[in-house]
Design a protein around this motif. Structure first.
Motif, PDB file in Angstrom:
ATOM      1  N   LEU A  77       0.822  -1.216   0.000  1.00 36.26           N
ATOM      2  CA  LEU A  77       0.000   0.000   0.000  1.00 36.26           C
ATOM      3  C   LEU A  77       0.855   1.264   0.000  1.00 36.26           C
ATOM      4  O   LEU A  77       0.416   2.302  -0.510  1.00 36.26           O
ATOM      5  N   HIS A  80       1.457   1.492  -3.717  1.00 34.89           N
ATOM      6  CA  HIS A  80       0.261   1.711  -4.537  1.00 34.89           C
ATOM      7  C   HIS A  80      -0.965   1.819  -3.621  1.00 34.89           C
ATOM      8  O   HIS A  80      -1.709   0.863  -3.460  1.00 34.89           O
ATOM      9  N   PRO A  81      -1.175   2.991  -2.998  1.00 34.12           N
ATOM     10  CA  PRO A  81      -2.266   3.152  -2.039  1.00 34.12           C
ATOM     11  C   PRO A  81      -3.650   2.813  -2.596  1.00 34.12           C
ATOM     12  O   PRO A  81      -4.505   2.304  -1.875  1.00 34.12           O
ATOM     13  N   ASN A  82      -3.874   3.064  -3.879  1.00 32.66           N
ATOM     14  CA  ASN A  82      -5.190   2.816  -4.467  1.00 32.66           C
ATOM     15  C   ASN A  82      -5.553   1.337  -4.543  1.00 32.66           C
ATOM     16  O   ASN A  82      -6.710   0.987  -4.766  1.00 32.66           O
ATOM     17  N   ILE A  83      -4.574   0.457  -4.354  1.00 38.85           N
ATOM     18  CA  ILE A  83      -4.844  -0.982  -4.423  1.00 38.85           C
ATOM     19  C   ILE A  83      -5.675  -1.434  -3.216  1.00 38.85           C
ATOM     20  O   ILE A  83      -6.268  -2.514  -3.242  1.00 38.85           O
ATOM     21  N   ARG A  85      -8.545  -0.639  -2.210  1.00 37.74           N
ATOM     22  CA  ARG A  85      -9.958  -0.928  -2.530  1.00 37.74           C
ATOM     23  C   ARG A  85     -10.140  -2.233  -3.296  1.00 37.74           C
ATOM     24  O   ARG A  85     -11.255  -2.713  -3.460  1.00 37.74           O
ATOM     25  N   GLN A  98      -1.992  -1.654 -12.701  1.00 33.30           N
ATOM     26  CA  GLN A  98      -2.236  -2.069 -11.321  1.00 33.30           C
ATOM     27  C   GLN A  98      -1.517  -3.378 -11.022  1.00 33.30           C
ATOM     28  O   GLN A  98      -0.945  -3.551  -9.942  1.00 33.30           O
ATOM     29  N   THR A 128       0.380   5.644 -16.116  1.00 34.49           N
ATOM     30  CA  THR A 128       0.821   4.498 -15.333  1.00 34.49           C
ATOM     31  C   THR A 128       2.338   4.372 -15.372  1.00 34.49           C
ATOM     32  O   THR A 128       2.959   4.013 -14.374  1.00 34.49           O
ATOM     33  N   GLU A 131       3.614   6.473 -12.715  1.00 33.95           N
ATOM     34  CA  GLU A 131       3.464   5.843 -11.397  1.00 33.95           C
ATOM     35  C   GLU A 131       4.567   4.814 -11.151  1.00 33.95           C
ATOM     36  O   GLU A 131       5.174   4.781 -10.079  1.00 33.95           O
TER      37      GLU A 131
END
Length: 183
Positions: A77, A80-83, A85, A98, A128, A131
């Motif tokens: 996390l 990749h904090p958005n993972i 969810r 992702q 991406t 990122e």
């Protein structure tokens, strides 16, 4: 280039020469032993365990690295904090970007010594790629990385040294990659 990474990681045995990690030969050791000694490999094809949830994918990395699940999830996390969810959804539903960020996060579980990354930006959208580049930039200096990458815009800002390979041999070495011109 992929053959070189697979040889370093222990998936292939070299025809000649040796592979040394922290002064100790790992030549001919099975991949799981090379991994136990601190090497992680992020494959080019962005392959995750599609039927397992994202959490279960991280759990496998935690188990292999000998660390508890909670810190392993925290590590992923951070990258990749958005993972968060998607933790309880099958990893097969993730986009290519992702998946790539999940794979890099999984590889960093357990604080490896060497991270081998094969074509991390291949096939990814521009946003991406940024990122992935940011994650690799944040990782630089904390973990040694050997990256196979054709995107010079990424390489020139990330690498301390760049080697060009042709037909399985190093054809050039660039000591100051930031000076590489994008082509």
């Amino acid at each position: 280039k992929t053959t070189l990474l697979k040889t370093i990681a222990g998936f292939l045995t070299p025809v000649s020469g040796t592979v040394t990690l922290a002064g100790t030969s790992v030549t001919g050791l099975p991949a799981e032993e090379v991994a136990r000694r601190g090497t992680r490999y992020v494959f080019q094809d962005k392959r995750v365990f599609t039927r397992l949830t994202v959490r279960e994918n991280i759990q496998l990395a935690a188990y292999a690295a000998g660390v508890p699940l909670a810190p392993a999830i925290d590590r992923v996390l951070q990258i990749h904090p958005n993972i968060a969810r998607f933790l309880d959804t099958p990893a097969g539903g993730l986009s290519g970007g992702q998946r790539q960020l999940l794979l890099i996060g999984r590889a960093l579980v357990g604080e490896p010594r060497l991270l081998l990354i094969d074509e991390p930006t291949e096939g990814l959208a521009a946003g991406t790629i940024e990122e992935v580049f940011h994650v690799l930039q944040e990782t630089k200096g904390k973990v040694s990385m050997l990256i196979v990458e054709q995107n010079l815009a990424v390489v020139r800002h990330l690498a301390d040294r760049v080697y060009a390979m042709k037909e399985g041999r190093i054809s050039a070495e660039l000591r100051q990659p930031a000076e590489i011109q994008d082509r």
